[in-house]
Motif scaffolding. Sequence first.
Motif, PDB file in Angstrom:
ATOM      1  N   GLN A  25      19.289  16.304  -1.438  1.00  0.00           N
ATOM      2  CA  GLN A  25      18.481  17.421  -1.934  1.00  0.00           C
ATOM      3  C   GLN A  25      17.040  17.374  -1.402  1.00  0.00           C
ATOM      4  O   GLN A  25      16.517  18.374  -0.893  1.00  0.00           O
ATOM      5  N   VAL A  26      16.394  16.239  -1.499  1.00  0.00           N
ATOM      6  CA  VAL A  26      15.020  16.102  -0.997  1.00  0.00           C
ATOM      7  C   VAL A  26      15.041  15.991   0.526  1.00  0.00           C
ATOM      8  O   VAL A  26      14.179  16.535   1.220  1.00  0.00           O
TER       9      VAL A  26
ATOM     10  N   HIS B 177      24.189   9.974   4.961  1.00  0.00           N
ATOM     11  CA  HIS B 177      25.053   8.884   4.498  1.00  0.00           C
ATOM     12  C   HIS B 177      26.130   8.569   5.540  1.00  0.00           C
ATOM     13  O   HIS B 177      26.442   7.409   5.804  1.00  0.00           O
TER      14      HIS B 177
ATOM     15  N   LEU C 240      24.418   6.562   8.369  1.00  0.00           N
ATOM     16  CA  LEU C 240      23.944   5.217   8.005  1.00  0.00           C
ATOM     17  C   LEU C 240      24.282   4.943   6.550  1.00  0.00           C
ATOM     18  O   LEU C 240      23.784   5.634   5.655  1.00  0.00           O
ATOM     19  N   ASP C 241      25.105   3.914   6.323  1.00  0.00           N
ATOM     20  CA  ASP C 241      25.378   3.447   4.968  1.00  0.00           C
ATOM     21  C   ASP C 241      24.383   2.323   4.691  1.00  0.00           C
ATOM     22  O   ASP C 241      24.467   1.253   5.314  1.00  0.00           O
ATOM     23  N   ILE C 242      23.463   2.549   3.788  1.00  0.00           N
ATOM     24  CA  ILE C 242      22.385   1.568   3.592  1.00  0.00           C
ATOM     25  C   ILE C 242      22.857   0.291   2.901  1.00  0.00           C
ATOM     26  O   ILE C 242      22.092  -0.656   2.773  1.00  0.00           O
TER      27      ILE C 242
ATOM     28  N   ALA D 275      20.133   7.282  -2.010  1.00  0.00           N
ATOM     29  CA  ALA D 275      20.271   6.659  -3.324  1.00  0.00           C
ATOM     30  C   ALA D 275      21.592   7.043  -3.968  1.00  0.00           C
ATOM     31  O   ALA D 275      22.179   8.080  -3.650  1.00  0.00           O
TER      32      ALA D 275
ATOM     33  N   THR E  34      22.741   8.518  -7.106  1.00  0.00           N
ATOM     34  CA  THR E  34      21.991   9.307  -8.091  1.00  0.00           C
ATOM     35  C   THR E  34      22.851   9.849  -9.247  1.00  0.00           C
ATOM     36  O   THR E  34      22.357  10.632 -10.052  1.00  0.00           O
TER      37      THR E  34
ATOM     38  N   SER F  39      11.521   6.405  -6.174  1.00  0.00           N
ATOM     39  CA  SER F  39      12.022   5.858  -7.425  1.00  0.00           C
ATOM     40  C   SER F  39      11.955   6.937  -8.508  1.00  0.00           C
ATOM     41  O   SER F  39      11.800   8.122  -8.193  1.00  0.00           O
TER      42      SER F  39
ATOM     43  N   TYR G  92      21.354   3.306 -13.755  1.00  0.00           N
ATOM     44  CA  TYR G  92      20.636   3.938 -12.641  1.00  0.00           C
ATOM     45  C   TYR G  92      19.158   3.512 -12.665  1.00  0.00           C
ATOM     46  O   TYR G  92      18.611   3.069 -11.648  1.00  0.00           O
TER      47      TYR G  92
ATOM     48  N   LYS H 250      17.130   1.241  -9.857  1.00  0.00           N
ATOM     49  CA  LYS H 250      15.948   1.733  -9.134  1.00  0.00           C
ATOM     50  C   LYS H 250      14.766   0.788  -9.370  1.00  0.00           C
ATOM     51  O   LYS H 250      13.980   0.509  -8.467  1.00  0.00           O
TER      52      LYS H 250
ATOM     53  N   THR I  50       9.381   9.887  -8.942  1.00  0.00           N
ATOM     54  CA  THR I  50       9.469  11.316  -9.177  1.00  0.00           C
ATOM     55  C   THR I  50      10.496  11.565 -10.269  1.00  0.00           C
ATOM     56  O   THR I  50      11.128  10.618 -10.763  1.00  0.00           O
TER      57      THR I  50
ATOM     58  N   VAL J   7      14.332  16.341 -10.228  1.00  0.00           N
ATOM     59  CA  VAL J   7      14.171  17.005  -8.926  1.00  0.00           C
ATOM     60  C   VAL J   7      15.126  18.193  -8.803  1.00  0.00           C
ATOM     61  O   VAL J   7      16.307  18.099  -9.147  1.00  0.00           O
TER      62      VAL J   7
HETATM   63  N1  LIG Z   1      17.491  14.095  -8.264  1.00  0.00           N
HETATM   64  C1  LIG Z   1      16.612  13.701  -9.198  1.00  0.00           C
HETATM   65  O1  LIG Z   1      16.485  14.326 -10.261  1.00  0.00           O
HETATM   66  C2  LIG Z   1      15.762  12.480  -8.960  1.00  0.00           C
HETATM   67  C3  LIG Z   1      14.879  12.063  -9.980  1.00  0.00           C
HETATM   68  C4  LIG Z   1      14.083  10.946  -9.771  1.00  0.00           C
HETATM   69  C5  LIG Z   1      14.160  10.265  -8.580  1.00  0.00           C
HETATM   70  N2  LIG Z   1      15.026  10.670  -7.602  1.00  0.00           N
HETATM   71  C6  LIG Z   1      15.110   9.902  -6.372  1.00  0.00           C
HETATM   72  O2  LIG Z   1      14.709  10.724  -5.295  1.00  0.00           O
HETATM   73  C7  LIG Z   1      15.445  10.350  -4.118  1.00  0.00           C
HETATM   74  C8  LIG Z   1      16.104  11.578  -3.509  1.00  0.00           C
HETATM   75  O3  LIG Z   1      16.971  12.134  -4.488  1.00  0.00           O
HETATM   76  P1  LIG Z   1      17.841  13.441  -4.225  1.00  0.00           P
HETATM   77  O4  LIG Z   1      17.676  14.343  -5.392  1.00  0.00           O
HETATM   78  O5  LIG Z   1      17.613  13.938  -2.855  1.00  0.00           O
HETATM   79  O6  LIG Z   1      19.285  12.798  -4.338  1.00  0.00           O
HETATM   80  P2  LIG Z   1      20.658  13.272  -3.654  1.00  0.00           P
HETATM   81  O7  LIG Z   1      20.673  14.737  -3.425  1.00  0.00           O
HETATM   82  O8  LIG Z   1      21.733  12.647  -4.466  1.00  0.00           O
HETATM   83  O9  LIG Z   1      20.571  12.589  -2.229  1.00  0.00           O
HETATM   84  C9  LIG Z   1      20.777  11.207  -2.064  1.00  0.00           C
HETATM   85  C10 LIG Z   1      21.429  11.032  -0.728  1.00  0.00           C
HETATM   86  O10 LIG Z   1      21.693   9.634  -0.546  1.00  0.00           O
HETATM   87  C11 LIG Z   1      22.969   9.539   0.066  1.00  0.00           C
HETATM   88  N3  LIG Z   1      23.566   8.229  -0.168  1.00  0.00           N
HETATM   89  C12 LIG Z   1      24.227   7.786  -1.266  1.00  0.00           C
HETATM   90  N4  LIG Z   1      24.669   6.529  -1.053  1.00  0.00           N
HETATM   91  C13 LIG Z   1      24.274   6.190   0.206  1.00  0.00           C
HETATM   92  C14 LIG Z   1      24.442   5.039   0.996  1.00  0.00           C
HETATM   93  N5  LIG Z   1      25.129   3.967   0.561  1.00  0.00           N
HETATM   94  N6  LIG Z   1      23.913   5.019   2.245  1.00  0.00           N
HETATM   95  C15 LIG Z   1      23.236   6.107   2.718  1.00  0.00           C
HETATM   96  N7  LIG Z   1      23.057   7.235   2.020  1.00  0.00           N
HETATM   97  C16 LIG Z   1      23.577   7.266   0.765  1.00  0.00           C
HETATM   98  C17 LIG Z   1      23.793  10.652  -0.539  1.00  0.00           C
HETATM   99  O11 LIG Z   1      24.880  10.957   0.285  1.00  0.00           O
HETATM  100  P3  LIG Z   1      26.312  11.338  -0.389  1.00  0.00           P
HETATM  101  O12 LIG Z   1      26.029  12.492  -1.293  1.00  0.00           O
HETATM  102  O13 LIG Z   1      27.148  11.668   0.810  1.00  0.00           O
HETATM  103  O14 LIG Z   1      26.765  10.114  -1.110  1.00  0.00           O
HETATM  104  C18 LIG Z   1      22.763  11.777  -0.597  1.00  0.00           C
HETATM  105  O15 LIG Z   1      22.761  12.528   0.590  1.00  0.00           O
HETATM  106  C19 LIG Z   1      16.391   9.240  -4.546  1.00  0.00           C
HETATM  107  O16 LIG Z   1      15.810   7.987  -4.298  1.00  0.00           O
HETATM  108  C20 LIG Z   1      16.494   9.436  -6.046  1.00  0.00           C
HETATM  109  O17 LIG Z   1      16.831   8.225  -6.726  1.00  0.00           O
HETATM  110  C21 LIG Z   1      15.815  11.769  -7.772  1.00  0.00           C
END
Ligand SMILES: NC(=O)c1ccc[n+]([C@@H]2O[C@H](COP(=O)([O-])OP(=O)(O)OC[C@H]3O[C@@H](n4cnc5c(N)ncnc54)[C@H](OP(=O)(O)O)[C@@H]3O)[C@@H](O)[C@H]2O)c1
Length: 310
Positions: free
Chosen positions: A15-16, A55, A58-60, A83, A85, A123, A148, A152, A168, A171
């Motif tokens: 998403q971000v 993802h 690169l699998d982290i 992450a 999430t 985070s 979760y 983090k 943050t 989101v």
């Molecule tokens: N969303 C929120 O409300 C929120 C709130 C606070 C903090 N954050 C933090 O903000 C950051 C961005 O969040 P976001 O909303 O963009 O989350 P998101 O949409 O879930 O994106 C996370 C991405 O990480 C990928 N991922 C998961 N496991 C992985 C792995 N082993 N190796 C590589 N990539 C992997 C996912 O791919 P797949 O979908 O293919 O698994 C997804 O594309 C994260 O650090 C999250 O913890 C988010």
Amino acid sequence: MSRATRVLVTGAGGQVGVDLMDVLAGATPLGAATNFQPDGRVVTSDEFEVLGLTHHELDITDRDAVMRSVATARPDVIVHLAAYTAVDRAEEESARCFAVNSAGTESLSLAAHHHGAHLIALSTDYVFDGNKGAGYVEDDVTNPLNVYGASKRAGELLCSSGDTIVRTSWVMGVRGKNVVHVVADRAMSGASVRFVNDQTGTVTVAADLARALVTLVRERPGGLWNVANSGITTWFDVADFVGTTLGRGDDFAMAIATSELDPAPLATRPIRSDLVTAKFAHQWTALPEWRDGVARLVHDRALRPSGGAS
Ligand SMILES: NC(=O)c1ccc[n+]([C@@H]2O[C@H](COP(=O)([O-])OP(=O)(O)OC[C@H]3O[C@@H](n4cnc5c(N)ncnc54)[C@H](OP(=O)(O)O)[C@@H]3O)[C@@H](O)[C@H]2O)c1
């Protein structure tokens, strides 16, 4: 002429990530505020040379692959967004959640340190238990209530002291799966919604966060930074605002208590985890008020190429 800043983005398909990739390219993603950049400097299309890794690419959790990717990309800055999430599912998949959010983040920090790159790792407000009774500043004591949040927080502690950690919360992006799409779809279908009114937090519009991340890529400040839109709210208030924006009346959103959710969510969430963003706002500019951001999301979701689901 100075060379472009090389930026490696993990989780670029999230998403971000999709909004950050646009902003780093000098584009304006859907949901973004026109002309808003916290440091006031417009991003030009040649300022950054960006490698975004999804993802799939690169699998982290694969430390060797992380090291190889960073060695090959030779970035100046890594923005680590990848992450696990799924907050509720994490309660049943603790090992996997920690492997991604803790060990994966440690790998990125080690690789950054080894190759002389600056790490910016994301985070969450869920590192806090919500019992403070007021907004959280960067130095407040952490005490996560769920897997979760714990994963983090462990990731934060595994970072190097010079890394930048961005906390943050809540989101929402035009191209992410989030509450705005769920609520807007129901508002337009004539249905109603029930949302909890006893969890208070700070909304963060993904495009506004992406702009803030660009400022941090430029400045590389190190340390903890809270980044969210201005103003505090509840999930019910967000749903009610989306309904009102789409022309629905008082009967659209109903406020309920967390204890009324059926089935009860697997993960416990903090009752009040809003982030105080004064440190970021004092250094640069506060992100827009949350209603301004959510109104942009409601408006711009209709402009998505599919025009439908995210
Ligand atoms: N969303 C929120 O409300 C929120 C709130 C606070 C903090 N954050 C933090 O903000 C950051 C961005 O969040 P976001 O909303 O963009 O989350 P998101 O949409 O879930 O994106 C996370 C991405 O990480 C990928 N991922 C998961 N496991 C992985 C792995 N082993 N190796 C590589 N990539 C992997 C996912 O791919 P797949 O979908 O293919 O698994 C997804 O594309 C994260 O650090 C999250 O913890 C988010």
